[in-house]
Design a protein around this motif. Structure first.
Motif, PDB file in Angstrom:
ATOM      1  N   LEU A 136      37.639  41.579  34.983  1.00  0.00           N
ATOM      2  CA  LEU A 136      39.007  42.115  35.005  1.00  0.00           C
ATOM      3  C   LEU A 136      39.994  41.055  35.482  1.00  0.00           C
ATOM      4  CD1 LEU A 136      40.744  44.883  34.850  1.00  0.00           C
ATOM      5  CD2 LEU A 136      40.537  44.795  37.354  1.00  0.00           C
ATOM      6  N   HIS A 141      42.590  38.710  33.216  1.00  0.00           N
ATOM      7  CA  HIS A 141      44.001  38.873  33.575  1.00  0.00           C
ATOM      8  C   HIS A 141      44.636  37.536  33.931  1.00  0.00           C
ATOM      9  CE1 HIS A 141      47.632  40.053  35.649  1.00  0.00           C
ATOM     10  NE2 HIS A 141      47.129  39.779  36.841  1.00  0.00           N
ATOM     11  N   SER A 182      40.473  45.655  28.326  1.00  0.00           N
ATOM     12  CA  SER A 182      39.396  46.549  28.793  1.00  0.00           C
ATOM     13  C   SER A 182      39.899  47.586  29.805  1.00  0.00           C
ATOM     14  CB  SER A 182      38.250  45.729  29.409  1.00  0.00           C
ATOM     15  OG  SER A 182      37.754  44.781  28.487  1.00  0.00           O
ATOM     16  N   PHE A 199      42.771  47.822  31.250  1.00  0.00           N
ATOM     17  CA  PHE A 199      43.377  47.104  32.369  1.00  0.00           C
ATOM     18  C   PHE A 199      44.351  47.986  33.148  1.00  0.00           C
ATOM     19  CE2 PHE A 199      46.811  44.421  34.072  1.00  0.00           C
ATOM     20  CZ  PHE A 199      46.077  43.568  34.877  1.00  0.00           C
ATOM     21  N   ASN A 212      42.315  50.065  35.520  1.00  0.00           N
ATOM     22  CA  ASN A 212      41.416  49.366  36.434  1.00  0.00           C
ATOM     23  C   ASN A 212      42.114  48.440  37.412  1.00  0.00           C
ATOM     24  OD1 ASN A 212      39.131  50.575  35.296  1.00  0.00           O
ATOM     25  ND2 ASN A 212      38.974  49.012  33.704  1.00  0.00           N
ATOM     26  N   ILE A 213      43.259  47.886  37.045  1.00  0.00           N
ATOM     27  CA  ILE A 213      43.895  46.924  37.936  1.00  0.00           C
ATOM     28  C   ILE A 213      44.390  47.581  39.213  1.00  0.00           C
ATOM     29  CG2 ILE A 213      46.192  47.083  36.867  1.00  0.00           C
ATOM     30  CD1 ILE A 213      44.458  43.952  38.424  1.00  0.00           C
TER      31      ILE A 213
END
Length: 212
Positions: A30, A34, A159, A161, A164-165
């Protein structure tokens, strides 16, 4: 990793490769993807606006900008941005990089969430702030053509993001929520940290120990 994506060259100096190796060791997919997207979007901005910048320093700044969220580099009491900046500084010092360049990278990493300030710093810091804003919240989304954007995402997938971020942020500073005071990171604590109550600056002013 291909050396050129969307007409942007990935720096491949010894220093850049060693920085990438260090970050790849400690960052998950991740954060790795990024950070690379941030560099590519930042460089696109610089090239399209004909801004003079040091690609190697911009790349290293981009790689390190979220490293302070990772277990190996997160501190007990500093903002995650400062942890990442300190990691970048230690790395560059260990390679004998000139102090002016070290300070530039430190500022770029430490200030990358300081909206309204960092965009007036040196080109590398301002450009990286653009790349971060572009990748995280889609700021100035139409600035980069869809085809170039797609090439970046194919090389470094998002994915999920968006979902998940926020959890990656929370994991990086849930043990020190006090460091988010006055920053956009307090929004993450308010959303994801049970029992968190955002400090209020006006309350601190009005309830200070001054007798008046």
């Amino acid at each position: 990793m291909t050396n050129r994506i969307a007409d942007i060259k990935i720096p491949d100096s010894k220093l850049a490769r060693e920085a990438a190796e260090l970050v790849r060791e400690h960052a998950d997919d991740l954060l790795w993807n990024h950070s690379n997207r941030v560099y590519l979007f930042s460089a696109m901005r610089g090239n399209r606006n004909q801004v003079k910048y040091d690609a190697e320093l911009l790349y290293i700044s981009s790689l390190f900008h979220d490293l302070g969220l990772t277990p190996a580099f997160r501190s007990a009491d500093k903002r995650f941005e400062v942890d990442g900046a300190n990691a970048a500084r230690d790395f560059l010092h260990s390679r004998g990089v000139p102090e002016d360049s070290v300070r530039l990278v430190w500022d770029a990493v430490a200030l990358h969430t300081s909206i309204g300030i960092v965009e007036y710093k040196e080109a590398e810091a301002a450009l990286m702030n653009f790349g971060v804003g572009y990748d995280v919240v889609g700021k100035n989304f139409d600035f980069i053509p869809a085809e170039a954007r797609q090439q970046v995402v194919e090389a470094f997938p998002r994915s999920q993001f968006k979902q998940n971020i926020l959890h990656a942020f929370m994991e990086g500073f849930k043990h020190k929520p006090e460091t988010t005071y006055g920053t956009i990171n307090a929004d993450v604590c308010e959303l994801l940290l049970p029992g968190y109550q955002r400090p209020n600056f006006c309350h601190h002013v009005l309830h200070s120990p001054w007798n008046e």
